[in-house]
Design a protein around this motif. Structure first.
Motif, short mmCIF file in Angstrom:
data_model
loop_
_atom_site.label_atom_id
_atom_site.label_comp_id
_atom_site.label_asym_id
_atom_site.label_seq_id
_atom_site.Cartn_x
_atom_site.Cartn_y
_atom_site.Cartn_z
N GLY A 2 0.81 -1.21 0.00
CA GLY A 2 0.00 0.00 0.00
C GLY A 2 0.85 1.26 0.00
N ASP A 3 0.16 2.38 -0.21
CA ASP A 3 0.85 3.67 -0.31
C ASP A 3 1.52 4.07 1.00
N ARG A 4 0.87 3.77 2.10
CA ARG A 4 1.43 4.18 3.39
C ARG A 4 2.73 3.43 3.69
N ASP A 5 2.75 2.14 3.38
CA ASP A 5 3.98 1.37 3.54
C ASP A 5 5.08 1.94 2.65
N LEU A 6 4.70 2.35 1.45
CA LEU A 6 5.68 2.89 0.51
C LEU A 6 6.27 4.19 1.03
N ARG A 7 5.43 5.04 1.63
CA ARG A 7 5.91 6.30 2.18
C ARG A 7 6.84 6.08 3.36
N LYS A 8 6.57 5.05 4.14
CA LYS A 8 7.34 4.79 5.35
C LYS A 8 8.41 3.72 5.14
N GLN A 9 8.67 3.33 3.92
CA GLN A 9 9.57 2.20 3.68
C GLN A 9 10.97 2.45 4.24
N GLY A 10 11.48 3.66 4.07
CA GLY A 10 12.81 3.97 4.59
C GLY A 10 12.88 3.80 6.09
N ARG A 11 11.84 4.25 6.79
CA ARG A 11 11.80 4.12 8.25
C ARG A 11 11.72 2.65 8.65
N LEU A 12 10.95 1.86 7.92
CA LEU A 12 10.81 0.45 8.25
C LEU A 12 12.12 -0.30 8.06
N ILE A 13 12.80 -0.04 6.95
CA ILE A 13 14.06 -0.74 6.69
C ILE A 13 15.12 -0.33 7.70
N ALA A 14 15.19 0.95 8.02
CA ALA A 14 16.16 1.41 9.01
C ALA A 14 15.91 0.75 10.37
N GLU A 15 14.64 0.61 10.74
CA GLU A 15 14.31 -0.03 12.00
C GLU A 15 14.74 -1.51 11.99
N GLY A 16 14.59 -2.17 10.83
CA GLY A 16 15.01 -3.56 10.73
C GLY A 16 16.50 -3.73 10.94
N HIS A 17 17.30 -2.86 10.33
CA HIS A 17 18.75 -2.94 10.52
C HIS A 17 19.13 -2.58 11.96
N HIS A 18 18.42 -1.64 12.54
CA HIS A 18 18.68 -1.27 13.94
C HIS A 18 18.42 -2.46 14.86
N ARG A 19 17.33 -3.21 14.60
CA ARG A 19 17.02 -4.38 15.42
C ARG A 19 18.12 -5.43 15.33
N LEU A 20 18.71 -5.59 14.15
CA LEU A 20 19.77 -6.58 13.98
C LEU A 20 21.06 -6.15 14.66
N ALA A 21 21.33 -4.85 14.67
CA ALA A 21 22.61 -4.36 15.19
C ALA A 21 22.58 -4.06 16.68
N PHE A 22 21.45 -3.64 17.20
CA PHE A 22 21.43 -3.13 18.58
C PHE A 22 21.88 -4.14 19.63
N PRO A 23 21.46 -5.41 19.60
CA PRO A 23 21.93 -6.34 20.64
C PRO A 23 23.44 -6.48 20.70
N LEU A 24 24.13 -6.23 19.61
CA LEU A 24 25.59 -6.35 19.59
C LEU A 24 26.26 -5.26 20.42
N TYR A 25 25.52 -4.21 20.76
CA TYR A 25 26.08 -3.17 21.62
C TYR A 25 26.40 -3.71 23.01
N ALA A 26 25.78 -4.82 23.40
CA ALA A 26 26.14 -5.43 24.68
C ALA A 26 27.61 -5.81 24.70
N LEU A 27 28.11 -6.35 23.60
CA LEU A 27 29.52 -6.72 23.49
C LEU A 27 30.40 -5.48 23.34
N THR A 28 29.96 -4.56 22.48
CA THR A 28 30.76 -3.35 22.22
C THR A 28 30.94 -2.52 23.48
N LEU A 29 29.87 -2.27 24.21
CA LEU A 29 29.95 -1.43 25.40
C LEU A 29 30.71 -2.12 26.53
N THR A 30 30.62 -3.45 26.59
CA THR A 30 31.41 -4.16 27.59
C THR A 30 32.90 -4.02 27.29
N LEU A 31 33.28 -4.09 26.03
CA LEU A 31 34.69 -3.89 25.66
C LEU A 31 35.15 -2.46 26.00
#
Length: 373
Positions: free
Chosen positions: A259-288
């Motif tokens: 739909g059109d609304r998904d198309l308008r928000k596609q950039g936000r959705l994809i960015a959130e997906g990559h953030h979800r994949l990367a964020f848990p790794l901050y547990a290792l990074t911040l511990t280091l």
């Protein structure tokens, strides 16, 4: 050796647990305040408690990462301040050996964060939206207070002169300015709130509909016996048929636009997906980062406070950069690699600094031993 590793982990768990509980309590209270108005309007206490508990997974991710980071700093600083680290180094423990228990704990936190971000958090937020929609009609039934101009939905104001004992409303005025170019005003002798398959509606009986003519000054009246007015929240954010980025599972974030609304928000959705994949790794990074700040450098109590402040600022700066890069990636896909670089580069730099410090300390010890001979 195993006993010493367990000892270090126990020393870390106490401050981590305390900080996590404190931060989670503050975050839970902040989220709960969003629904205080709904309680005043008649939401049952059990429903309020259920909603606030469903919101917890969405705030636990950040609180657990911060608790792990500052808890690690506190635990290793205490070991340092009480000279326990010196004894461990003297017994032959390397920096990597001292950091292994912390990294093991960080890896466990990483798995928990993936569970929260990929499943629990979106499930909780979706459940909250469903509950809000379920209670929307009942909220409105008590939200319309007599003798007051009640703001309902987007650009809609309702005035009720009196609430009758049988649930009917008397002396109604409804002003709809959701379309600023053509506002509409309804007046009716009486009315009632009714539930329909499309949401809550206000039934008006014996009234008129007023609009301005093409000149914008002459009112035009349309009299009616019965009329239905949509008083549901028509703002885009309240549309229960469309889930936002934080309310979607990972597969839905990367799915083709529907739909059109998904198309308008596609950039936000994809960015959130990559953030979800990367964020848990901050547990290792911040511990280091935390271990580097505490274990690196010479044994110098006078500069200790300054080093801890710099370490804390670096960790918080990395998390702020993570949010900034996610926001940037929502509008420009070329920024997506920065989301992962912000995790990897600080971790590599911290590991390199610890390794360099260990080699320098080892070389100094060998030189001192050689001079002694």
């Amino acid at each position: 050796m195993r006993g010493l590793s367990l000892y270090i982990m126990r020393e870390m768990l106490a401050p981590i647990s305390f900080i996590a509980l404190a931060l989670t309590g503050v975050a839970w209270l902040t989220q709960s305040l969003r629904f205080v108005d709904e309680v005043v309007r008649g939401m049952p206490a059990t429903s309020f408690l259920k909603i606030t508990m469903l919101l917890l997974p969405s705030v636990l991710g950040m609180t657990l990462v911060l608790a792990l980071f500052f808890g690690t700093i506190y635990a290793f600083h205490r070991l340092y301040a009480e000279s326990e680290l010196l004894v461990m180094w003297a017994c032959g423990w390397s920096t990597g050996g001292l950091g292994r228990p912390a990294l093991t704990l960080a890896a466990l936190f990483c798995l928990v964060l993936y569970g929260l971000g990929l499943w629990l958090s979106p499930w909780g937020l979706r459940s909250v939206k469903d509950l809000q929609h379920e209670f929307q009609g009942s909220f409105l039934s008590v939200a319309l207070q007599e003798g007051r101009f009640n703001s309902v939905g987007d650009g809609l104001t309702v005035y009720v002169r009196e609430r009758l004992a049988n649930g009917e409303l008397a002396g109604l005025l409804v002003h709809d300015q959701s379309d600023p170019e053509s506002p509409v005003t309804f007046m009716a002798e009486r009315g009632a709130l009714v539930d329909t398959k499309d949401g809550p509606r206000l039934l008006l009986v014996k009234g008129n509909r007023q609009v301005f003519g093409s000149d914008g000054r002459t009112p035009q009246f349309l009299f009616f016996d019965r009329n239905l007015v949509d008083i549901s929240d028509r703002s885009e954010e309240s549309d229960d048929l469309w889930f936002g980025a934080k309310e979607r599972y990972l597969g839905e974030l990367f799915a083709a636009p529907d739909g059109d609304r998904d198309l308008r928000k596609q950039g936000r959705l994809i960015a959130e997906g990559h953030h979800r994949l990367a964020f848990p790794l901050y547990a290792l990074t911040l511990t280091l980062i935390a271990m580097t700040g505490v274990l690196s450098g010479e044994y110098d109590r006078r500069r200790r406070a300054w080093r801890l402040i710099v370490t804390g600022a670096c960790g918080v700066g990395v998390l702020l950069a993570a949010m900034g890069f996610t926001y940037l990636a929502a509008s420009d896909a070329r920024a997506i690699p920065l989301i992962y670089a912000n995790v990897a580069i600080p971790a590599l730099v911290a590991a390199w600094l610890m390794r360099r410090n260990y080699l320098r300390r080892h070389a100094s010890a060998d030189l001192a031993a050689g001079l002694a001979r």
